[in-house]
Design a protein around this motif. Structure first.
Motif, PDB file in Angstrom:
ATOM      1  N   LEU A 191       0.776  -1.124   0.053  1.00 34.98           N
ATOM      2  CA  LEU A 191      -0.090   0.159   0.025  1.00 34.98           C
ATOM      3  C   LEU A 191       0.790   1.434  -0.102  1.00 34.98           C
ATOM      4  N   GLY A 192       2.135   1.183   0.317  1.00 34.66           N
ATOM      5  CA  GLY A 192       3.036   2.354   0.406  1.00 34.66           C
ATOM      6  C   GLY A 192       3.176   2.959   1.664  1.00 34.66           C
ATOM      7  N   ASP A 193       3.719   4.089   1.719  1.00 34.70           N
ATOM      8  CA  ASP A 193       4.101   4.495   3.110  1.00 34.70           C
ATOM      9  C   ASP A 193       2.830   5.346   3.878  1.00 34.70           C
ATOM     10  N   ASN A 194       1.944   5.763   3.475  1.00 33.85           N
ATOM     11  CA  ASN A 194       0.717   6.411   3.711  1.00 33.85           C
ATOM     12  C   ASN A 194       0.025   5.519   4.987  1.00 33.85           C
ATOM     13  N   ARG A 195       0.373   5.797   6.268  1.00 31.06           N
ATOM     14  CA  ARG A 195      -0.190   4.956   7.075  1.00 31.06           C
ATOM     15  C   ARG A 195      -1.839   5.068   7.304  1.00 31.06           C
ATOM     16  N   ASP A 196      -2.214   6.275   6.767  1.00 27.06           N
ATOM     17  CA  ASP A 196      -3.585   6.617   6.840  1.00 27.06           C
ATOM     18  C   ASP A 196      -4.333   5.470   5.900  1.00 27.06           C
ATOM     19  N   ALA A 197      -3.916   4.934   4.766  1.00 27.86           N
ATOM     20  CA  ALA A 197      -4.383   4.287   3.850  1.00 27.86           C
ATOM     21  C   ALA A 197      -4.560   2.787   4.505  1.00 27.86           C
ATOM     22  N   TRP A 198      -3.633   2.532   5.553  1.00 23.92           N
ATOM     23  CA  TRP A 198      -3.283   1.197   6.225  1.00 23.92           C
ATOM     24  C   TRP A 198      -4.731   1.007   7.338  1.00 23.92           C
ATOM     25  N   ARG A 199      -5.149   1.993   7.687  1.00 20.43           N
ATOM     26  CA  ARG A 199      -6.244   1.773   8.741  1.00 20.43           C
ATOM     27  C   ARG A 199      -7.414   0.718   8.184  1.00 20.43           C
ATOM     28  N   GLU A 200      -7.572   0.808   7.303  1.00 17.83           N
ATOM     29  CA  GLU A 200      -8.914  -0.181   6.823  1.00 17.83           C
ATOM     30  C   GLU A 200      -8.480  -1.464   6.827  1.00 17.83           C
ATOM     31  N   TYR A 201      -7.159  -1.734   6.849  1.00 22.13           N
ATOM     32  CA  TYR A 201      -6.508  -3.209   6.901  1.00 22.13           C
ATOM     33  C   TYR A 201      -6.373  -3.602   8.488  1.00 22.13           C
ATOM     34  N   ASP A 202      -6.611  -2.684   9.534  1.00 23.74           N
ATOM     35  CA  ASP A 202      -6.115  -3.078  10.890  1.00 23.74           C
ATOM     36  C   ASP A 202      -7.597  -3.136  11.775  1.00 23.74           C
ATOM     37  N   ALA A 203      -7.755  -4.275  12.340  1.00 30.62           N
ATOM     38  CA  ALA A 203      -8.938  -4.461  13.100  1.00 30.62           C
ATOM     39  C   ALA A 203      -8.990  -3.081  14.224  1.00 30.62           C
ATOM     40  N   CYS A 204      -7.797  -3.198  14.904  1.00 25.76           N
ATOM     41  CA  CYS A 204      -8.098  -1.947  15.952  1.00 25.76           C
ATOM     42  C   CYS A 204      -8.309  -0.606  15.654  1.00 25.76           C
ATOM     43  N   ALA A 205      -7.649  -0.281  14.364  1.00 29.45           N
ATOM     44  CA  ALA A 205      -8.148   1.114  13.770  1.00 29.45           C
ATOM     45  C   ALA A 205      -9.372   1.064  13.463  1.00 29.45           C
ATOM     46  N   LEU A 206      -9.801   0.106  12.747  1.00 28.84           N
ATOM     47  CA  LEU A 206     -11.221   0.124  12.234  1.00 28.84           C
ATOM     48  C   LEU A 206     -12.400   0.216  13.545  1.00 28.84           C
ATOM     49  N   ILE A 207     -12.063  -0.515  14.437  1.00 28.52           N
ATOM     50  CA  ILE A 207     -12.895  -0.122  15.783  1.00 28.52           C
ATOM     51  C   ILE A 207     -12.650   0.977  16.315  1.00 28.52           C
ATOM     52  N   GLU A 208     -11.529   1.522  16.334  1.00 24.45           N
ATOM     53  CA  GLU A 208     -11.349   2.809  16.945  1.00 24.45           C
ATOM     54  C   GLU A 208     -11.865   4.192  15.985  1.00 24.45           C
ATOM     55  N   ASP A 209     -12.016   3.736  14.675  1.00 22.22           N
ATOM     56  CA  ASP A 209     -12.680   4.526  13.641  1.00 22.22           C
ATOM     57  C   ASP A 209     -14.424   4.246  13.704  1.00 22.22           C
ATOM     58  N   GLY A 210     -14.791   3.497  14.544  1.00 29.02           N
ATOM     59  CA  GLY A 210     -16.221   3.400  14.559  1.00 29.02           C
ATOM     60  C   GLY A 210     -16.724   2.144  14.042  1.00 29.02           C
ATOM     61  N   ALA A 211     -16.047   1.081  13.402  1.00 25.45           N
ATOM     62  CA  ALA A 211     -16.680  -0.129  13.027  1.00 25.45           C
ATOM     63  C   ALA A 211     -17.054  -1.014  14.049  1.00 25.45           C
TER      64      ALA A 211
END
Length: 279
Positions: A191-211
């Motif tokens: 996906l490259g170096d932009n960590r914002d693009a990683w969030r949709e592939y991280d369960a903890c980040a997805l939960i933090e973002d409201g999923a």
């Protein structure tokens, strides 16, 4: 879409099949396995999707999970895809944790991976449509599970698709690829170096973002040698606690990362899924 039968074998009264097709998502042939329990003519059964881990093909779980008896008992179809595109013309890496056998269930955006490594689209869109057209599945009754990298896949696919799955479980999942060496390597490469693009592939980040997931069961061995550096189950425990999610995260004493661990608890997971898929 043409489906080629590789093999079909009677098992616990049902049929264990292996199938191949030309994938529009990956641009390659893809192989997957399906166990269909014995059932009445015309009956449609609930389906449990199984996503496997690093280095695995469609075959590992089929041989080592020992799910057939429980699926037959509870009347649940189990479908397991490969973990990546494969072939001589498909990009690869010498390491076991990247390239073929390590698709991480993402849609790659970086070259040379973007052409073939579209595993998110494959498992979320193409394979379900193919299975729905060719097998007696009730797509209103879906569950998803997986092991290790596949546990990461199961969690993130479910979190990104609210309402699709009545039940979600995972064995030894990579809960936060953004915060472990396996994940950082894979997500950077695909996906490259932009960590914002990683969030949709991280369960903890997805939960933090409201999923959210309504029914979640996680099994983790305390003797797993990947627990501290790669899996970090406590990050998921923190995420679900802060989100107020109803989740069962069981830490099993003495168990490691292997299919011996998975096979010990797989029947309990299938029963748990069946109770929710048949409700």
């Amino acid at each position: 879409m043409t489906l080629e039968t590789v093999s079909e074998t009677k098992c616990f009264g049902g049929n264990q099949g292996v199938y191949k097709h030309a994938s529009s998502s990956t641009g390659t042939d893809m192989t997957f396995q399906v166990f269909v329990p014995e059932h009445r003519e015309g009956e449609k059964l609930p389906v449990l999707w199984w996503l496997s881990g690093l280095t695995c093909t469609h075959e590992n779980a089929m041989i080592k999970c020992h799910y057939h008896q429980a699926c037959a008992e509870h009347g649940v179809i189990l479908v397991g895809p490969d973990t990546s595109p494969r072939g001589e013309d498909v990009p690869d890496d010498e390491a076991y944790d990247f390239g073929q056998g390590a698709g991480f269930y993402v849609n790659a955006t970086q070259e040379p991976w973007a052409k073939n490594f579209q595993m998110r689209r494959y498992v979320e869109e193409e394979l379900p449509a193919l299975v729905a057209d060719n097998f007696p599945v009730d797509m209103e009754r879906q569950g998803i599970s997986g092991h290790s990298m596949g546990g990461h896949g199961a969690l993130t696919v479910s979190l990104r698709n609210p309402g699709r799955f009545r039940s979600t479980s995972a064995f030894s999942p990579i809960v936060s690829p953004m915060n472990c060496p396996w994940g950082e390597k894979a997500l950077t490469g695909y996906l490259g170096d932009n960590r914002d693009a990683w969030r949709e592939y991280d369960a903890c980040a997805l939960i933090e973002d409201g999923a959210r997931i309504d029914h979640l069961l996680v099994e983790q061995g305390r003797a797993d040698n990947f627990l501290d550096d790669e899996l970090k189950t406590w990050l998921l425990e923190d995420a679900v606690r802060k989100a107020g999610m109803n989740a069962s995260i069981a830490m099993q004493e003495g168990y490691d990362h292997s299919y011996f661990f998975v096979s010990t608890f797989i029947a309990e997971h299938i029963k748990w899924h069946a109770e929710r898929l048949k409700a």
